[in-house]
Design a protein around this motif. Structure first.
Motif, mmCIF file in Angstrom:
data_model
loop_
_atom_site.group_PDB
_atom_site.id
_atom_site.type_symbol
_atom_site.label_atom_id
_atom_site.label_comp_id
_atom_site.label_asym_id
_atom_site.label_seq_id
_atom_site.Cartn_x
_atom_site.Cartn_y
_atom_site.Cartn_z
ATOM 1 N N ASN A 249 0.886 -1.398 -0.036
ATOM 2 C CA ASN A 249 0.106 0.020 0.076
ATOM 3 C C ASN A 249 0.844 1.228 -0.118
ATOM 4 O O ASN A 249 0.603 2.221 -0.769
ATOM 5 C CB ASN A 249 -0.914 0.109 1.223
ATOM 6 C CG ASN A 249 -1.758 0.997 1.048
ATOM 7 O OD1 ASN A 249 -2.788 1.249 0.223
ATOM 8 N ND2 ASN A 249 -1.981 2.006 2.032
ATOM 9 N N SER A 250 1.722 1.072 0.849
ATOM 10 C CA SER A 250 2.859 2.259 0.731
ATOM 11 C C SER A 250 3.473 2.496 -0.410
ATOM 12 O O SER A 250 3.416 3.714 -1.143
ATOM 13 C CB SER A 250 3.760 1.987 1.847
ATOM 14 O OG SER A 250 4.913 3.158 1.669
ATOM 15 N N CYS A 251 4.014 1.708 -0.943
ATOM 16 C CA CYS A 251 4.566 1.636 -2.442
ATOM 17 C C CYS A 251 3.455 2.202 -3.369
ATOM 18 O O CYS A 251 3.749 3.169 -4.346
ATOM 19 C CB CYS A 251 4.727 0.173 -2.942
ATOM 20 S SG CYS A 251 6.239 -0.466 -2.402
ATOM 21 N N TYR A 252 2.328 1.929 -3.410
ATOM 22 C CA TYR A 252 1.232 2.020 -4.427
ATOM 23 C C TYR A 252 0.997 3.714 -4.386
ATOM 24 O O TYR A 252 0.799 4.250 -5.149
ATOM 25 C CB TYR A 252 -0.144 1.342 -3.929
ATOM 26 C CG TYR A 252 -1.348 1.820 -4.970
ATOM 27 C CD1 TYR A 252 -1.155 0.835 -6.287
ATOM 28 C CD2 TYR A 252 -2.150 2.767 -4.541
ATOM 29 C CE1 TYR A 252 -2.453 1.449 -6.924
ATOM 30 C CE2 TYR A 252 -3.095 3.179 -5.522
ATOM 31 C CZ TYR A 252 -3.294 2.340 -6.816
ATOM 32 O OH TYR A 252 -4.333 2.790 -7.659
ATOM 33 N N LEU A 253 0.860 4.140 -2.961
ATOM 34 C CA LEU A 253 0.549 5.443 -2.647
ATOM 35 C C LEU A 253 1.829 6.486 -3.201
ATOM 36 O O LEU A 253 1.578 7.415 -3.656
ATOM 37 C CB LEU A 253 0.505 5.739 -1.156
ATOM 38 C CG LEU A 253 -0.911 5.262 -0.832
ATOM 39 C CD1 LEU A 253 -0.935 5.267 0.810
ATOM 40 C CD2 LEU A 253 -2.148 5.883 -1.410
ATOM 41 N N LYS A 254 3.095 5.953 -2.955
ATOM 42 C CA LYS A 254 4.245 6.594 -3.740
ATOM 43 C C LYS A 254 4.465 6.797 -5.046
ATOM 44 O O LYS A 254 4.401 7.700 -5.600
ATOM 45 C CB LYS A 254 5.502 6.052 -3.047
ATOM 46 C CG LYS A 254 5.717 6.301 -1.603
ATOM 47 C CD LYS A 254 7.024 5.553 -1.160
ATOM 48 C CE LYS A 254 7.263 5.641 0.507
ATOM 49 N NZ LYS A 254 8.235 4.884 0.908
ATOM 50 N N ILE A 255 3.807 5.499 -5.884
ATOM 51 C CA ILE A 255 3.989 5.673 -7.271
ATOM 52 C C ILE A 255 2.636 6.394 -7.843
ATOM 53 O O ILE A 255 2.684 7.143 -8.876
ATOM 54 C CB ILE A 255 3.768 4.208 -7.678
ATOM 55 C CG1 ILE A 255 5.182 3.508 -7.477
ATOM 56 C CG2 ILE A 255 3.673 4.157 -9.194
ATOM 57 C CD1 ILE A 255 5.038 1.887 -7.605
ATOM 58 N N GLN A 256 1.610 6.308 -7.053
ATOM 59 C CA GLN A 256 0.297 7.104 -7.423
ATOM 60 C C GLN A 256 0.908 8.609 -7.358
ATOM 61 O O GLN A 256 0.396 9.409 -8.280
ATOM 62 C CB GLN A 256 -0.945 6.724 -6.621
ATOM 63 C CG GLN A 256 -2.161 7.496 -7.087
ATOM 64 C CD GLN A 256 -3.053 7.221 -6.227
ATOM 65 O OE1 GLN A 256 -3.040 6.813 -4.854
ATOM 66 N NE2 GLN A 256 -4.277 6.640 -6.618
ATOM 67 N N ALA A 257 1.454 8.817 -6.248
ATOM 68 C CA ALA A 257 1.774 10.604 -6.066
ATOM 69 C C ALA A 257 2.767 11.144 -7.285
ATOM 70 O O ALA A 257 2.775 11.941 -7.903
ATOM 71 C CB ALA A 257 2.630 10.745 -4.935
ATOM 72 N N ILE A 258 3.765 10.071 -7.863
ATOM 73 C CA ILE A 258 4.600 10.331 -8.859
ATOM 74 C C ILE A 258 3.689 10.302 -10.058
ATOM 75 O O ILE A 258 3.957 11.269 -10.945
ATOM 76 C CB ILE A 258 5.572 9.133 -9.196
ATOM 77 C CG1 ILE A 258 6.727 9.171 -7.939
ATOM 78 C CG2 ILE A 258 6.285 9.144 -10.413
ATOM 79 C CD1 ILE A 258 7.593 7.935 -7.930
#
Length: 69
Positions: free
Chosen positions: A11-20
């Motif tokens: 989930n943390s990875c997803y949120l970071k990639i979504q922010a990018i």
């Protein structure tokens, strides 16, 4: 690593990639064609596959939670 911890990491990875993917600089790079246009597609694919994985892990977390009650 427990299933819930794995889910949290994904989930943390997803949120970071979504922010990018939503970042103005990223969008400008795509719009200005300064990077391969396929990069946007690949980033979208990464988000899609991460969400699919999270769904699978979430099922395991729910089963483990039910079993522990």
């Amino acid at each position: 690593m427990l299933p819930i911890e794995i889910l949290q990491e994904f989930n943390s990875c997803y949120l970071k990639i979504q922010a990018i993917a939503q970042n103005e600089n990223w969008l400008l790079l795509i719009a200005d064609k300064k990077i391969d246009p396929e990069a946007a597609t690949h980033l979208g694919d990464v988000l899609h596959y991460l969400s699919e994985v999270m769904g699978c892990v979430e099922e395991i977390v729910q089963i483990k939670t039910i079993q522990n009650y």
